[in-house]
Every structure is written in structure tokens, then in C-alpha cells.
Design an enzyme around this catalytic site. Structure first.
Site, PDB file in Angstrom:
ATOM      1  CG  ASP A 157      -2.258   0.696   0.874  1.00  0.00           C
ATOM      2  OD1 ASP A 157      -2.211   1.717   0.162  1.00  0.00           O
ATOM      3  OD2 ASP A 157      -3.329   0.263   1.333  1.00  0.00           O
ATOM      4  CG  HIS A 205      13.244  -0.976 -13.120  1.00  0.00           C
ATOM      5  ND1 HIS A 205      13.413  -0.828 -14.471  1.00  0.00           N
ATOM      6  CD2 HIS A 205      14.286  -0.329 -12.546  1.00  0.00           C
ATOM      7  CE1 HIS A 205      14.512  -0.141 -14.716  1.00  0.00           C
ATOM      8  NE2 HIS A 205      15.069   0.180 -13.564  1.00  0.00           N
TER       9      HIS A 205
END
Ligand SMILES: *[C@@H]1O[C@H](CO)[C@@H](O)[C@H](O)[C@H]1NC(C)=O
Ligand SMILES: *[C@@H]1O[C@H](CO)[C@@H](O)[C@H](O)[C@H]1NC(C)=O
Ligand SMILES: *[C@@H]1O[C@H](CO)[C@@H](O)[C@H](O)[C@H]1NC(C)=O
Ligand SMILES: *[C@@H]1O[C@H](CO)[C@@H](O)[C@H](O)[C@H]1NC(C)=O
Length: 561
Positions: free
Chosen positions: A219, A294
Site C-alpha cells: 500500500d 521497474h
């Protein structure tokens, strides 16, 4: 402490490197921990604490605080402690809390395990850089219970710092900064379960500098909530997380002068999500600079119809003057979730949005999209006009990689998550949080040459690490495909002043052809209320996975924060 750093830097002629325009003044405690310790030291072992991992630390901590809250240092020595009754430490002044031990949650109340409020001139740290809170959240999570306690919360604290401290496996949020002023947060590692609702750092405050922090969870990594002003967030390593964000924003949003710089995001739901759904107020003067990503689902994701929160009344939060600059790297699957999504409210089209020097490419497939709705400014799909009338989403798809997208990876990106049903090991605090950037301050464990456990020793050495600041401005970070990290070039000015340890030694290599594992859970397998990853223009929203954000604002629980 920062005052000291700044004057030292001015002396070196390095002050401009702070580029701290986003801050409105000094941050950090006004008195050093060593001075506080010399005034009075309250060792919890003298107040009934036992480092046996079963005696409750709650009452001893409260008693030690009572004796030292008007000036002094509360000291939790190395060792394993149990906390079964939560500590609410209220009204301190010129005090510090040195936690060199590890505090294990043994209580089952909800709330906040350590809650510090109405304090000024405060510092929380570990002189060994190994002090930690172990929330053992998995014990609750295994039963599908996500409403246990938060680990650490500061409320109405001014002139303070929290550093060299580790937060692990919170049953709920890890660290909240609620209505604080003039704070510095740095050199922290936060590692939670792989699930929504386990936020890393949430800040709604004024004049706060958060830097050199690593977060693992699913989160919020480091997130700004409303109201906030003058927040500078630098060198953040979201090492398998939800990603950094701003919001969720509802009514009367009041957020301005926010900078995120040097943000490295790996295997997260997004690199930056600005989220709202309806509502009112504004978010303005935001700079999002030097991002490397990435393996993330989304990259830049401005979503004013964020489906994981219920729509609130209002035409929408007005976003303006947001600059997105120097973003590099790759996203997981650009045909499904493109790297630029700027969906503004039709009732409050955003303007002065700038996207420049932005080059990202997909790891899977051979196309990606950019999508904008009711968004004005320059770059990509933003419309360039002064009329600011709403328009429906326009999406452009590209089939070739932009030049210069390739960016370095951190060497130790997490390759698999920690789940949420087994105990999560306590990490060490890394010494690099962004490729090529040296942390502003060395870890206390590394900077205190003798007697690490002594707060007297630990604080006097801070200035020696200060010179590494110069290294942390990697505006030239490695878009290049072939050079093994642009790191060394960036660092020279610092190195000339005082060699700082191992710059670039651990931040890995440049990958020109990233082939990362599929980011399971990174928004691809939503667990949240929104469920399915329906895709259509507006269906793209709302899959911030598993957020189920039971937020908090000013101490109240609201459902969309
Ligand atoms: C979840 O855990 C918290 C903390 O132990 C407890 O207060 C709460 O009652 C639990 N909720 C449920 C539904 O079991
Ligand atoms: C926004 O917050 C600032 C304090 O940070 C305050 O001075 C200002 O009045 C607020 N603006 C609105 C419109 O609430
Ligand atoms: C836009 O925001 C930047 C900070 O990101 C600030 O320096 C600049 O003054 C703002 N521009 C306007 C016109 O307010
Ligand atoms: C990233 O997270 C993994 C798991 O926590 C850890 O092993 C690795 O060391 C982290 N990377 C860095 C640079 O700290």
C-alpha cells in the site's frame, strides 16, 4: 540538528544543494539528544522494564517519560521487549526517545502502539540503527483481521526528528504524521505484509522533510494527505510496495508545495498516484522529479475518478502547477497500464501540468499508451490551451520505445513478497535508497565510532556525515544504457570533501534489457473492493489493489483516505 547541518553546509559552500525551497524553514529538534541525556536520562530498566520479551513495557515507558518529559532522554536499551498496553506520551518538551531495543507487540488493542502528541523539540531514534518495533501483524492478518493497531503516530509534534528506526509488520498502518510541524524523518526501513491497508508513511502536516526511507508492503509507500504544505520527500526506495501517492482527497483538500525527488519504485502498484473522486479544494505547486521505476503496474497515475474510494460531493479537486520531470525506467505491461495517465475531474479540469524528460517503456509486449482527460499543460497527451474546458479521455498508443528510457536498478530489489500470514523478518536499514544518491546522514550505527549504545556518543558525530549531502543530487542519474551506474560521476564533490563510504557500491548495475519477474500483486491481481481489472477508459481506474483504505484524518476514521 538540521540547523547545524545547514550552517556547516553554508560554510562549505554547499547550501544551495539542499534545494530545499519546498521547505519553509528549519526542521528537526532544537536540542541535541546528548544535551538532553546530560540533563536527565530515564532508562526504562529503572522503571520496571525487563528485556525478556514478555514483561509489558507500557507502564515503565510511561513512567520514564513522566520523569523525563520536561527535558531529558528516555532510554530503551538493546534487548527484546514486549508491549501489551499502548504508550500514549503526551506533552513532552525538549525530550528524546532512544529505542535501541526491539519492541514486540503482545497486546491486542487497536489504536496506536506508540502515540506521541503535543510535544516539541523531540527526537526518536536508535543509536545502533537497529531499534525496531515488530508488530507481528501476521498473527492478525492470518485471521483476515486488518484492523489491529498502528505502530507509530505523531500528532501535533513540532521541531522533531525520527530516524534510524525500523518498523515491521504493522497490523495496520506503520507510521502516521498527523498535523505536525518542522519535522525530519530519515534513515528508516519499513517492512509490512503484502496487502493493502498496511501503509508505510502517511503525512498530513506542515514543513516536513522525509528522506532516505525504504518501504516494503502493498500500500502507501510515502504518501501526502490533506491538509499538507511544504513537504519535501527525497530518496525513497519503494522496494515492493503500493507506491508513493497523494490522497485520497475528498472535500476541502488543501495541499500545496510538495516535492518528491529521487524516488525509486520497484514492483509496486504505481510510481505516483494522485487520487480523488469528486471532492473539492486544491492540490498545487507539486514537483515530481527524478523517478526511476521497474516492474510497476502504473507509473504516473493521476486519477480523479479513483474507483477505490466512493465519490464524494463536489466538482472535483482542482489540480494545478504539477511538474513531472526526469522519469525513467520500465513499467510492467504498458498496453494494459500505460506509463502516463492524467485523468482530471471534468468539473475541475487541471492546468499547468508539465510532463518533460519522461521516457518509460514496457517490460511486456511492444506498445504502451498515454491517456489524458480534462488535463491542460504541456507534454504527451496534455492539451495546450487556456480555455480549460473538460474533454473526454484521449489515449494515444505508441509502438516503439522512447530513447533514453533505460535506467539502473537497485541491486537488492526484493524478488518475492513476504505474504501476510507468516512472521516477517526485521530488516536492516539500507545505506542507499536511490541509485547514485548517498543518504544525507550516515546511519548512527556507522557514524558513532565508539559506544554505539550511548546516546552521548551517538549524537556528537552527526556533522561528520553531513558532507555526503553533496552526493544526493543525482540529476544526472543514469538514463544511459551502458554505463554501470552514473553514480560515481555524481559523487565527486562530496568525495573530495570527505570520502563517504561505498557510494554506489551497492546500488547495482544498469540494466538495458530488463526482464523482471511478472509483478504479481502489483495491481494485476486486485484484492480490493474494486475487484476486477476492468479496462475501458474509466475502468482503468480503481484497481489500486487491495487498498481498502481505512484512513484517518485528524484522528477520525474516514473511509477514503
Ligand atoms: C482484530 O484485531 C484487533 C486487534 O487485536 C481486535 O481489537 C479486533 O477485535 C479484531 N477484530 C476482529 C473482527 O476479530
Ligand atoms: C490551507 O492551509 C493553509 C495552512 O497550511 C491555510 O493557511 C489556508 O488558509 C488553507 N486554505 C484553505 C482554503 O483552507
Ligand atoms: C509552481 O510550483 C513550483 C513548485 O513546484 C513553484 O516553485 C512555482 O512558484 C509555482 N508556480 C506558480 C505560478 O505558482
Ligand atoms: C529490498 O527488500 C528485500 C526484502 O526486504 C531485501 O532483501 C533487500 O535487501 C531490499 N533492498 C535493499 C537495497 O535494501
Amino acid at each position: 540538528m538540521l540547523l547545524d547541518k545547514r550552517s556547516f553546509l553554508s560554510f562549505l559552500g554547499l547550501a544551495p544543494i539542499f534545494a530545499a525551497a519546498q521547505l519553509s524553514g528549519s526542521v528537526g529538534p532544537l536540542t541535541s539528544a546528548s544535551t538532553k541525556a546530560a540533563t536527565k536520562t530515564c532508562n526504562v530498566l529503572d522503571y520496571g522494564a525487563v528485556a525478556d520479551k514478555s514483561t509489558d513495557l507500557g507502564a515503565p515507558l510511561a513512567s520514564a517519560f513522566a520523569d523525563c518529559k520536561s527535558g531529558g532522554l528516555v532510554y530503551v536499551p538493546s534487548g527484546d521487549y514486549a508491549l501489551s498496553t499502548w504508550a500514549r506520551l503526551s506533552g513532552g518538551e525538549a525530550w528524546a526517545l532512544q529505542i535501541d531495543g526491539i519492541i514486540y507487540r503482545t497486546g491486542t488493542d487497536s489504536g496506536n502502539m506508540i502515540y506521541i502528541e503535543h510535544s516539541s523539540d523531540f527526537e526518536l531514534f536508535s543509536s545502533t540503527s537497529e531499534g525496531a518495533m515488530q508488530g507481528l501483524g501476521y498473527e492478525l492478518h492470518a485471521d483476515d483481521n486488518w484492523s489491529g493497531p498502528r505502530l507509530l503516530r505523531l500528532y501535533e509534534v513540532t521541531d522533531f526528528s525520527v530516524h534510524d528506526f525500523i518498523l515491521v509488520d504493522s497490523p495496520s498502518f506503520h507510521f502516521s504524521l498527523d498535523t505536525c510541524t518542522n519535522g525530519e524523518i530519515y534513515n528508516m526501513a519499513i517492512r509490512g505484509g503484502n496487502h493493502g491497508g498496511l501503509d508505510g508513511i502517511d503525512v498530513w502536516s506542515n514543513n516536513i522533510w522525509v528522506h532516505d526511507v525504504e518501504v516494503t508492503n502493498k500500500d502507501e509507500c510515502v504518501t501526502v494527505k490533506s491538509p499538507s504544505k511544504n513537504i519535501l520527500i527525497e530518496s525513497i526506495y519503494c522496494n515492493w510496495s503500493g507506491g508513493c501517492g497523494m490522497g485520497s482527497f475528498g472535500s476541502d483538500t488543501n495541499v500545496s508545495d510538495i516535492t518528491y525527488r529521487n524516488i525509486y519504485t520497484w514492483s509496486s502498484n504505481n510510481m505516483m498516484l494522485i487520487k480523488s473522486n469528486g471532492g473539492s479544494g486544491f492540490v498545487e505547486n507539486v514537483l515530481l522529479e527524478n523517478f526511476i521505476g521497474h516492474g510497476n503496474a502504473y507509473s504516473l497515475d493521476i486519477d480523479s475518478y479513483w474507483a477505490s474510494m466512493s465519490a464524494v460531493d463536489g466538482d472535483g479537486v482542482q489540480l494545478s502547477n504539477i511538474t513531472v520531470k526526469n522519469w525513467k525506467g520500465t513499467e510492467a505491461y504498458g498496453a494494459e497500464r500505460g506509463p502516463i495517465k492524467v485523468i482530471c475531474a471534468d468539473g475541475a479540469p487541471c492546468y499547468d501540468i508539465t510532463i518533460e524528460d519522461f521516457a518509460m517503456w514496457t517490460e511486456e509486449g511492444d506498445s504502451q499508451w498515454y491517456s489524458c482527460e480534462s488535463a491542460y499543460g504541456s507534454g504527451f497527451c496534455l492539451q495546450d490551451s487556456d480555455d480549460h474546458v473538460s474533454y473526454s479521455a484521449t489515449t494515444s498508443t505508441v509502438d516503439s520505445a522512447p530513447s533514453g528510457y533505460s535506467a539502473t536498478s537497485m541491486a537488492a530489489d526484493l524478488t518475492t513478497d513476504f505474504g501476510s500470514t507468516v512472521s516477517i523478518p526485521i530488516p536492516t536499514i539500507p545505506t542507499s535508497f536511490y541509485p547514485g544518491a548517498t543518504p544525507y546522514s550516515a546511519l548512527m550505527a556507522d557514524s558513532a565510532s565508539t559506544a554505539a549504545a550511548s546516546s552521548l556518543a551517538s549524537h556528537a558525530t552527526v556533522s561528520s556525515s553531513v558532507v555526503s549531502v553533496a552526493a544526493s543530487v543525482p540529476s544526472a542519474v543514469a538514463p544511459s544504457e551502458s554505463i554501470p551506474a552514473a553514480t560515481s560521476a555524481v559523487v565527486t564533490s562530496a568525495a573530495a570533501v570527505a570520502p563517504s563510504p561505498a557510494v554506489g557500491a551497492q546500488e547495482g548495475s544498469t540494466t538495458s534489457a530488463p526482464s523482471f519477474a511478472a509483478p504479481s500483486g502489483a495491481g494485476n491481481s486486485p484484492q480490493g473492493p474494486s475487484g476486477a481489472s476492468g479496462f475501458g477508459q474509466k475502468g482503468q481506474q480503481g484497481e489500486q489493489s487491495g487498498q481498502g483504505e481505512q484512513g484517518e484524518q485528524g484522528g477520525q476514521e474516514v473511509c477514503y483516505v
